[in-house]
Write a protein that holds these residues in place. Sequence first.
Motif, mmCIF file in Angstrom:
data_model
loop_
_atom_site.group_PDB
_atom_site.id
_atom_site.type_symbol
_atom_site.label_atom_id
_atom_site.label_comp_id
_atom_site.label_asym_id
_atom_site.label_seq_id
_atom_site.Cartn_x
_atom_site.Cartn_y
_atom_site.Cartn_z
ATOM 1 N N ARG A 10 0.753 -1.217 0.199
ATOM 2 C CA ARG A 10 0.157 -0.123 -0.411
ATOM 3 C C ARG A 10 1.026 1.370 0.169
ATOM 4 N N PRO A 11 0.518 2.420 -0.909
ATOM 5 C CA PRO A 11 1.592 3.434 -0.951
ATOM 6 C C PRO A 11 0.957 4.011 -0.132
ATOM 7 N N LEU A 12 2.590 4.970 0.847
ATOM 8 C CA LEU A 12 2.480 5.906 1.947
ATOM 9 C C LEU A 12 1.219 6.976 1.469
ATOM 10 N N ASP A 13 0.120 7.465 2.318
ATOM 11 C CA ASP A 13 -0.354 8.135 2.351
ATOM 12 C C ASP A 13 0.420 9.465 3.144
ATOM 13 N N PRO A 14 0.570 11.147 2.087
ATOM 14 C CA PRO A 14 0.970 12.449 2.704
ATOM 15 C C PRO A 14 1.261 12.117 3.941
ATOM 16 N N ALA A 15 0.435 11.540 4.841
ATOM 17 C CA ALA A 15 0.827 12.088 6.260
ATOM 18 C C ALA A 15 2.101 11.005 6.952
ATOM 19 N N GLU A 16 1.961 9.516 6.411
ATOM 20 C CA GLU A 16 2.907 8.721 6.617
ATOM 21 C C GLU A 16 4.429 8.944 5.736
ATOM 22 N N GLU A 17 3.736 9.840 4.657
ATOM 23 C CA GLU A 17 6.002 10.205 3.147
ATOM 24 C C GLU A 17 6.205 11.224 3.944
ATOM 25 N N ALA A 18 5.581 12.088 4.875
ATOM 26 C CA ALA A 18 6.411 13.043 5.780
ATOM 27 C C ALA A 18 6.985 12.327 7.428
ATOM 28 N N LEU A 19 6.405 12.035 7.419
ATOM 29 C CA LEU A 19 7.224 10.743 8.535
ATOM 30 C C LEU A 19 8.109 10.131 8.517
ATOM 31 N N VAL A 20 7.309 9.851 7.315
ATOM 32 C CA VAL A 20 9.000 8.670 7.022
ATOM 33 C C VAL A 20 10.494 9.316 6.566
#
Length: 154
Positions: A10-20
């Motif tokens: 599952r691709p990262l959502d914007p919040a997950e991407e920002a955190l990583v």
Amino acid sequence: MLSPEPQPLRPLDPAEEALVRALAQVTITLPRMVDADMVRDVGLRLSEYTLLRLLSEAPQRRMRMSELAEECNITLSGMTRLVSRLENQGFVQRVQCAEDLRGWNAVLTDDGLARVQQAWPAHLASVRRHVLDNLVGHDLMQLAAGIRRIARDS
């Protein structure tokens, strides 16, 4: 027993991407910033302070060189160089392990203890400025627990 079907990625959502991305950036920049503060304020590298702090907290102010290397996340040869530098300054001594004559312990001297105590306020000020002041209002215990889980998985 059959293995469960692998779940599709599952691709990262914007919040997950920002955190990583933020976590990746902070693992690089935070040690550099604290190191620069420590060198400027007390003439001690963060790696040196960390080693002295670990020894100050250890039973009898001593640790095996291999354990220190693991705790500091550096190679054994890198730890040997770091201990040699601090040994030349009179902050650390190397002694053979009594229980294993092949191993060596690093032992914090009284001068080393005084040095880590003298450097502690500069480290505290740097950590407060770069970390804690930026996390006001967040649940620090929950954040710490999440970060520890990440560290355990690696």
